[in-house]
Design a protein around this motif. Sequence first.
Motif, PDB file in Angstrom:
ATOM      1  N   ALA A  38       0.835  -1.196   0.000  1.00  0.00           N
ATOM      2  CA  ALA A  38       0.000   0.000   0.000  1.00  0.00           C
ATOM      3  C   ALA A  38       0.869   1.245   0.000  1.00  0.00           C
ATOM      4  CB  ALA A  38      -0.902   0.004   1.223  1.00  0.00           C
ATOM      5  N   GLU A  39       0.297   2.324  -0.477  1.00  0.00           N
ATOM      6  CA  GLU A  39       0.947   3.631  -0.415  1.00  0.00           C
ATOM      7  C   GLU A  39       1.160   3.968   1.060  1.00  0.00           C
ATOM      8  OE1 GLU A  39       2.647   6.985  -1.818  1.00  0.00           O
ATOM      9  OE2 GLU A  39       1.826   5.435  -3.120  1.00  0.00           O
ATOM     10  N   PRO A  40       2.379   4.381   1.457  1.00  0.00           N
ATOM     11  CA  PRO A  40       2.671   4.621   2.884  1.00  0.00           C
ATOM     12  C   PRO A  40       1.701   5.570   3.583  1.00  0.00           C
ATOM     13  CG  PRO A  40       4.703   4.607   1.622  1.00  0.00           C
ATOM     14  CD  PRO A  40       3.571   4.533   0.623  1.00  0.00           C
ATOM     15  N   LEU A  41       1.301   6.650   2.936  1.00  0.00           N
ATOM     16  CA  LEU A  41       0.388   7.598   3.580  1.00  0.00           C
ATOM     17  C   LEU A  41      -0.981   6.959   3.810  1.00  0.00           C
ATOM     18  CD1 LEU A  41      -0.232  10.375   4.686  1.00  0.00           C
ATOM     19  CD2 LEU A  41      -0.774  11.116   2.369  1.00  0.00           C
ATOM     20  N   ILE A  42      -1.455   6.209   2.839  1.00  0.00           N
ATOM     21  CA  ILE A  42      -2.743   5.532   2.984  1.00  0.00           C
ATOM     22  C   ILE A  42      -2.661   4.478   4.081  1.00  0.00           C
ATOM     23  CG2 ILE A  42      -4.390   4.003   1.817  1.00  0.00           C
ATOM     24  CD1 ILE A  42      -3.726   5.588  -0.764  1.00  0.00           C
ATOM     25  N   LEU A  43      -1.543   3.788   4.155  1.00  0.00           N
ATOM     26  CA  LEU A  43      -1.351   2.780   5.199  1.00  0.00           C
ATOM     27  C   LEU A  43      -1.346   3.425   6.585  1.00  0.00           C
ATOM     28  CD1 LEU A  43      -1.083  -0.243   5.333  1.00  0.00           C
ATOM     29  CD2 LEU A  43       1.376  -0.003   5.120  1.00  0.00           C
ATOM     30  N   GLN A  44      -0.718   4.574   6.722  1.00  0.00           N
ATOM     31  CA  GLN A  44      -0.718   5.286   8.012  1.00  0.00           C
ATOM     32  C   GLN A  44      -2.135   5.675   8.416  1.00  0.00           C
ATOM     33  OE1 GLN A  44       1.805   6.007  10.217  1.00  0.00           O
ATOM     34  NE2 GLN A  44       3.049   4.649   8.970  1.00  0.00           N
ATOM     35  N   MET A  45      -2.934   6.113   7.447  1.00  0.00           N
ATOM     36  CA  MET A  45      -4.329   6.467   7.731  1.00  0.00           C
ATOM     37  C   MET A  45      -5.117   5.217   8.142  1.00  0.00           C
ATOM     38  SD  MET A  45      -4.767   9.338   4.692  1.00  0.00           S
ATOM     39  CE  MET A  45      -6.390   8.851   4.320  1.00  0.00           C
ATOM     40  N   LYS A  46      -4.821   4.101   7.511  1.00  0.00           N
ATOM     41  CA  LYS A  46      -5.486   2.833   7.856  1.00  0.00           C
ATOM     42  C   LYS A  46      -5.117   2.428   9.286  1.00  0.00           C
ATOM     43  CE  LYS A  46      -7.304  -1.295   6.297  1.00  0.00           C
ATOM     44  NZ  LYS A  46      -8.526  -1.440   5.576  1.00  0.00           N
ATOM     45  N   TYR A  47      -3.837   2.580   9.642  1.00  0.00           N
ATOM     46  CA  TYR A  47      -3.405   2.280  11.017  1.00  0.00           C
ATOM     47  C   TYR A  47      -4.235   3.080  12.020  1.00  0.00           C
ATOM     48  CZ  TYR A  47       1.047   0.352   9.131  1.00  0.00           C
ATOM     49  OH  TYR A  47       2.005  -0.356   8.463  1.00  0.00           O
ATOM     50  N   ALA A  48      -4.407   4.359  11.754  1.00  0.00           N
ATOM     51  CA  ALA A  48      -5.157   5.228  12.674  1.00  0.00           C
ATOM     52  C   ALA A  48      -6.594   4.738  12.827  1.00  0.00           C
ATOM     53  CB  ALA A  48      -5.129   6.669  12.179  1.00  0.00           C
ATOM     54  N   ASP A  49      -7.225   4.374  11.717  1.00  0.00           N
ATOM     55  CA  ASP A  49      -8.598   3.868  11.770  1.00  0.00           C
ATOM     56  C   ASP A  49      -8.680   2.553  12.533  1.00  0.00           C
ATOM     57  OD1 ASP A  49      -9.464   6.029  10.273  1.00  0.00           O
ATOM     58  OD2 ASP A  49      -9.495   4.928   8.373  1.00  0.00           O
ATOM     59  N   ILE A  50      -7.709   1.686  12.305  1.00  0.00           N
ATOM     60  CA  ILE A  50      -7.684   0.384  12.981  1.00  0.00           C
ATOM     61  C   ILE A  50      -7.544   0.579  14.488  1.00  0.00           C
ATOM     62  CG2 ILE A  50      -6.329  -1.723  13.328  1.00  0.00           C
ATOM     63  CD1 ILE A  50      -5.609  -1.488  10.277  1.00  0.00           C
ATOM     64  N   VAL A  51      -6.607   1.413  14.906  1.00  0.00           N
ATOM     65  CA  VAL A  51      -6.371   1.638  16.336  1.00  0.00           C
ATOM     66  C   VAL A  51      -7.603   2.241  17.000  1.00  0.00           C
ATOM     67  CG1 VAL A  51      -5.012   2.968  18.000  1.00  0.00           C
ATOM     68  CG2 VAL A  51      -3.864   1.773  16.123  1.00  0.00           C
TER      69      VAL A  51
END
Length: 71
Positions: A3-16
């Motif tokens: 995944a694109e790193p920025l999109i992955l970081q946003m996904k991490y935030a949603d998951i947490v």
Amino acid sequence: MTAEPLILQMKYADIVKMFAQRARISLDKALELFYHSNEYQLLKDGVSDLHCMSTEYIAEDLIVESNISSN
């Protein structure tokens, strides 16, 4: 596929955030558990396209891995 790193970081935030809500734990605790989880390693390493799975699915996996009741 990674995944694109920025999109992955946003996904991490949603998951947490969802993990904390469903497990009824603080965001700090959820973040700590997330960054020490197998799911984080798999997401970070791009294994099995886990990043394509829903936030709900990954949050539930974290609850199971962390042995936390979501009730």
